[in-house]
Design a protein around this motif. Structure first.
Motif, PDB file in Angstrom:
ATOM      1  N   TYR A 178      20.841 -14.124  28.048  1.00 37.61           N
ATOM      2  CA  TYR A 178      21.155 -13.064  29.019  1.00 37.61           C
ATOM      3  C   TYR A 178      22.680 -13.010  29.178  1.00 37.61           C
ATOM      4  O   TYR A 178      23.309 -14.028  29.463  1.00 37.61           O
ATOM      5  CB  TYR A 178      20.597 -13.396  30.398  1.00 37.61           C
ATOM      6  N   HIS A 187       7.237 -10.948  36.727  1.00 38.89           N
ATOM      7  CA  HIS A 187       6.064 -10.681  35.891  1.00 38.89           C
ATOM      8  C   HIS A 187       5.196 -11.944  35.885  1.00 38.89           C
ATOM      9  O   HIS A 187       5.620 -12.996  36.365  1.00 38.89           O
ATOM     10  CB  HIS A 187       6.501 -10.361  34.453  1.00 38.89           C
ATOM     11  N   THR A 225      15.871 -18.632  38.024  1.00 40.40           N
ATOM     12  CA  THR A 225      14.465 -18.292  37.772  1.00 40.40           C
ATOM     13  C   THR A 225      13.815 -18.217  39.149  1.00 40.40           C
ATOM     14  O   THR A 225      13.846 -19.191  39.914  1.00 40.40           O
ATOM     15  CB  THR A 225      13.785 -19.358  36.905  1.00 40.40           C
ATOM     16  N   HIS A 257       7.011 -14.480  38.583  1.00 37.13           N
ATOM     17  CA  HIS A 257       8.345 -15.082  38.427  1.00 37.13           C
ATOM     18  C   HIS A 257       9.232 -14.159  37.616  1.00 37.13           C
ATOM     19  O   HIS A 257       8.746 -13.281  36.890  1.00 37.13           O
ATOM     20  CB  HIS A 257       8.245 -16.451  37.732  1.00 37.13           C
ATOM     21  N   LYS A 267      23.569 -16.837  30.213  1.00 39.73           N
ATOM     22  CA  LYS A 267      22.418 -17.720  30.468  1.00 39.73           C
ATOM     23  C   LYS A 267      21.615 -17.828  29.167  1.00 39.73           C
ATOM     24  O   LYS A 267      21.269 -16.813  28.556  1.00 39.73           O
ATOM     25  CB  LYS A 267      21.551 -17.115  31.577  1.00 39.73           C
ATOM     26  N   THR A 271      11.900 -20.960  25.936  1.00 42.15           N
ATOM     27  CA  THR A 271      10.601 -20.921  26.625  1.00 42.15           C
ATOM     28  C   THR A 271       9.506 -21.395  25.693  1.00 42.15           C
ATOM     29  O   THR A 271       9.466 -21.020  24.517  1.00 42.15           O
ATOM     30  CB  THR A 271      10.280 -19.478  27.085  1.00 42.15           C
TER      31      THR A 271
HETATM   32  O1  PD2 Z   1      14.918 -16.909  31.893  1.00 40.46           O
HETATM   33  C1  PD2 Z   1      14.180 -17.055  32.854  1.00 40.46           C
HETATM   34  O2  PD2 Z   1      14.575 -17.583  33.898  1.00 40.46           O
HETATM   35  C2  PD2 Z   1      12.802 -16.555  32.737  1.00 40.46           C
HETATM   36  C3  PD2 Z   1      12.226 -15.993  33.824  1.00 40.46           C
HETATM   37  C4  PD2 Z   1      10.952 -15.519  33.711  1.00 40.46           C
HETATM   38  C5  PD2 Z   1      12.106 -16.642  31.550  1.00 40.46           C
HETATM   39  C6  PD2 Z   1      10.813 -16.143  31.529  1.00 40.46           C
HETATM   40  N1  PD2 Z   1      10.240 -15.610  32.587  1.00 40.46           N
HETATM   41  C7  PD2 Z   1       9.979 -16.190  30.327  1.00 40.46           C
HETATM   42  O3  PD2 Z   1      10.524 -16.522  29.262  1.00 40.46           O
HETATM   43  O4  PD2 Z   1       8.769 -15.901  30.443  1.00 40.46           O
END
Ligand code: PD2
Ligand code: ZN
Length: 280
Positions: A178, A187, A225, A257, A267, A271
């Protein structure tokens, strides 16, 4: 090899045995047959009978929710090759914030090896089959195949040991980047049973049951997050991670979240999603 020196290797081996449904005695017999010494076998039996990670692993084979809380009576967890700190736990959502899951060097290597493969992130289309670009998700991303390189394999082995969940039940690692102004709006990570594309997605590995978001960088400002229903905001700290699980694909899990807007800096996260079945 000294008995002390092989503890991590032994634990890993025993976890694999337990995941394969072997009893402790079957595992010891297999150990002796494959050339381990008797001293090691005795140590293995002790670990099998006393280590909390092993009984946890023995429960595998059934699509049960992951229960990290079952192991959480100490401030550290064993992750196969290192200890990881437990910084925070919650019941709803079922969540654990982990300190020191990855080393700085592992974070830097993952970023460097994924940087050239980053493309604008997609999400599952909501009203039809397939994927689409989504203004709610403005990061760049890429997927590794499971075990694609040494560092990916090492992290996956660590997660398998930590969560007592078979590697084959995990999707490949996803790396997200990001920039300032990027975000991932709230989501759920499970596949919505009401979406038309979900039955096809579920054919490959079944539902998602848990998520591990690993922070590969610090962020200068923003980028937490967030779990809006719990009022929880977790700041990215390089090497730390948040694990959360959802035993049913339903908002009552409290796992709504998102990734808050990055205000300044970059950032990077990796995941890992865990599935109920084999994902191949
Ligand atoms: O980057 C994040 O903090 C974040 C937040 C919500 C990542 C995800 N979801 C994901 O990869 O699902
Ligand atoms: Zn998510």
């Amino acid at each position: 090899m000294s008995v002390d020196g092989i503890t991590a290797e032994l634990r890993h081996w025993l976890t694999q045995q337990a995941l394969a449904g072997q009893t402790d005695l079957q595992s010891i017999a297999a150990m002796l047959a494959s050339g381990w010494g008797q001293e090691d076998a005795v140590r293995a039996l002790q670990i099998f009978q006393t280590d909390e990670a092993i009984p946890e692993a023995k429960r595998q084979g059934m699509p049960e929710p992951i229960r990290p809380d079952a192991q959480l009576n100490s401030g550290t967890l064993w992750a196969g090759d290192r200890e990881v700190r437990v910084l925070l736990t919650m019941r709803t959502p079922r969540l654990v914030v982990l300190g020191g899951l990855l080393s700085d060097e592992e974070c830097d290597t993952l970023i460097a090896t994924s940087a050239l493969r980053m493309v604008r992130s997609e999400t599952i289309a909501t009203n039809r089959e397939g994927v689409e670009f989504n203004p709610a998700r403005t990061s760049d991303g890429m997927f590794y195949a499971r075990g694609e390189n040494e560092i990916v394999q090492r992290i996956e082995d660590r997660l398998e040991a930590l969560l007592a969940w078979p590697l084959e039940h995990g999707e490949g690692l996803q790396v997200l980047h990001y920039r300032a102004g990027a975000e991932y709006q709230p989501h759920f990570d499970y596949f919505n049973p009401e979406h038309p594309g979900t039955p096809e997605i579920l054919q490959r590995g079944g539902q998602r049951l848990a998520t591990v978001v690993m922070y590969l960088s610090n962020v200068t400002a923003g980028g937490a997050t967030i779990f809006p229903d719990a009022g929880l905001e977790i700041m990215p700290v390089k090497g730390n991670a948040v694990f959360f699980s959802y035993d049913r694909p339903h908002p009552s899990t409290g796992t709504l979240h998102g990734g808050a807007l990055v205000l300044t800096g970059h950032k990077w996260v990796a995941t890992k999603w865990l599935r109920e079945g084999i994902f191949d």
